[in-house]
Scaffold this motif. Structure first.
Motif, PDB file in Angstrom:
ATOM      1  N   LYS A 144      -7.000  -0.676  -8.290  1.00 52.24           N
ATOM      2  CA  LYS A 144      -6.190  -1.627  -7.487  1.00 52.24           C
ATOM      3  C   LYS A 144      -6.246  -3.018  -8.123  1.00 52.24           C
ATOM      4  CE  LYS A 144      -6.245   0.377  -2.864  1.00 52.24           C
ATOM      5  NZ  LYS A 144      -7.329   0.869  -2.028  1.00 52.24           N
ATOM      6  N   ARG A 172       0.808  -1.227   0.000  1.00 55.14           N
ATOM      7  CA  ARG A 172       0.000   0.000   0.000  1.00 55.14           C
ATOM      8  C   ARG A 172       0.837   1.272   0.000  1.00 55.14           C
ATOM      9  NH1 ARG A 172      -5.174  -1.213   1.434  1.00 55.14           N
ATOM     10  NH2 ARG A 172      -5.546   0.866   2.237  1.00 55.14           N
ATOM     11  N   GLU A 210      -3.247  -5.336  -9.551  1.00 47.35           N
ATOM     12  CA  GLU A 210      -3.077  -6.768  -9.272  1.00 47.35           C
ATOM     13  C   GLU A 210      -2.814  -7.543 -10.566  1.00 47.35           C
ATOM     14  OE1 GLU A 210      -4.820  -9.334  -6.733  1.00 47.35           O
ATOM     15  OE2 GLU A 210      -3.458  -8.174  -5.487  1.00 47.35           O
ATOM     16  N   ALA A 256      -0.091   3.121  -3.996  1.00 41.43           N
ATOM     17  CA  ALA A 256      -1.082   2.100  -4.367  1.00 41.43           C
ATOM     18  C   ALA A 256      -2.354   2.243  -3.552  1.00 41.43           C
ATOM     19  CB  ALA A 256      -0.483   0.708  -4.190  1.00 41.43           C
ATOM     20  N   GLU A 257      -2.211   2.637  -2.282  1.00 42.23           N
ATOM     21  CA  GLU A 257      -3.402   2.703  -1.425  1.00 42.23           C
ATOM     22  C   GLU A 257      -4.379   3.786  -1.878  1.00 42.23           C
ATOM     23  OE1 GLU A 257      -2.563   3.646   2.599  1.00 42.23           O
ATOM     24  OE2 GLU A 257      -1.402   5.434   2.120  1.00 42.23           O
ATOM     25  N   VAL A 282       2.526   2.811  -7.360  1.00 39.07           N
ATOM     26  CA  VAL A 282       1.965   1.842  -8.297  1.00 39.07           C
ATOM     27  C   VAL A 282       3.105   1.207  -9.110  1.00 39.07           C
ATOM     28  CG1 VAL A 282       0.524   1.731 -10.367  1.00 39.07           C
ATOM     29  CG2 VAL A 282      -0.253   3.017  -8.363  1.00 39.07           C
ATOM     30  N   ASN A 291       5.226  -1.224  -7.083  1.00 38.94           N
ATOM     31  CA  ASN A 291       4.520  -2.481  -6.856  1.00 38.94           C
ATOM     32  C   ASN A 291       4.778  -3.469  -7.984  1.00 38.94           C
ATOM     33  OD1 ASN A 291       2.325  -3.214  -4.708  1.00 38.94           O
ATOM     34  ND2 ASN A 291       2.425  -0.970  -4.771  1.00 38.94           N
TER      35      ASN A 291
END
Ligand SMILES: Nc1ncnc2c1ncn2[C@@H]1O[C@H](COP(=O)(O)OP(=O)(O)OP(=O)(O)O)[C@@H](O)[C@H]1O
Length: 255
Positions: A156, A95, A160, A148-149, A99, A102
């Motif tokens: 989101k 989070r 993934e 990301a959060e 982005v 991640n």
């Protein structure tokens, strides 16, 4: 690849929880480049099927062949490494990372030696470039520097998918990717799936939302009480009397 040789073949798959037969002899094939939808009423066994293929649950019986190799009984990380990447209904990106980071982390997953190390190892110019391409594929490149959060649920879920695609999977497994999304976010999400399809992705999608499942799938497998009750293209499935009965309930006035 010949049409007969599924990239994934599920044969007589069984998963019992004590006396409850969550999957009771399910068989189907998945072909390269197709999107297969798994649908069925509540409790039909969809999630169990998904989790059994991904190695979360060991099957009670039957076979799961990925490109002809048995994966029955392997652990989920082994199955992921063999090419079945999954997303979760409940998203869990890092989070506090951006982005972009991640996805960069996901690209470094094969060299995992701890969180700090993986962050350092992953951060190569090549991985950053690859990560940007993946974000572009799922339509969230504009948010690469966002934490990301801060992303919406739909974005989101796209993140993934980008993280799953970072594993360069043979099969992408999506677990109810449109659950909880607004009408507009669902339409946009479907368009993203069309684009992934056009790029040749092979996808399995478990989806409650019938319009999504029917809209994106080339073929559908319908489960009910742990058994496959129908399989075929969406147009045929929509008219299948067994499917209609399973969804609407039997009008049991025969007495
Ligand atoms: N871990 C578990 N332990 C015991 N029973 C389980 C477990 N997981 C699922 N079941 C049971 O197996 C059956 C199939 O459940 P499953 O969640 O696979 O269905 P589903 O089609 O995904 O349903 P839904 O649409 O409601 O999510 C249900 O009767 C459920 O209660």
């Amino acid at each position: 690849m010949e049409k007969d040789n599924g990239i994934l073949e599920v044969r007589n798959l069984k998963k019992y929880f004590g006396g409850l037969k969550a999957l009771d002899g399910v068989s189907f094939k998945l072909f390269e480049g197709e999107t297969l939808g798994i649908i069925g009423p509540n409790g039909a066994g969809k999630t169990t099927l998904f989790n059994t293929i991904c190695g979360v649950y060991p099957p009670t019986g039957g076979s799961i062949l990925l490109r002809g190799k048995e994966i029955h009984g392997l652990k989920s990380h082994q199955i992921a490494r063999m090419g079945i990447a999954r997303t979760f209904q409940i998203v869990h990106p890092f989070r506090d990372l951006t982005v972009l980071d991640n996805v960069v982390m996901a690209l470094g997953k094969n060299n995992y030696t701890g969180f700090i190390n993986i962050f350092k190892i992953s951060h190569t110019g090549e991985n950053v470039e690859k990560a940007r391409q993946l974000l572009k594929r799922v339509g969230i490149l504009d948010y690469q520097y966002e934490k990301a959060e801060n992303l919406s649920l739909g974005y989101k879920r796209r993140l993934e998918i980008a993280r799953a695609l970072a594993l360069d999977p043979v099969i992408l497994m999506l677990d109810e990717p449109c659950a909880g999304l607004s009408y507009d976010a669902t339409r946009e999400f479907m368009e993203m799936i069309y684009r992934l399809k056009e790029q040749g992705a092979t996808i399995v999608i478990v989806e409650h939302n019938m319009q999504v499942a029917m809209g994106v799938s080339d073929r559908i497998v319908v489960l009910n009480y742990g058994e496959k009750i129908a399989e075929g293209p969406p147009e045929r499935i929509k008219q299948d009397p067994y499917v209609i009965e399973a969804y609407l309930g039997k009008d049991d006035e025969s007495a």
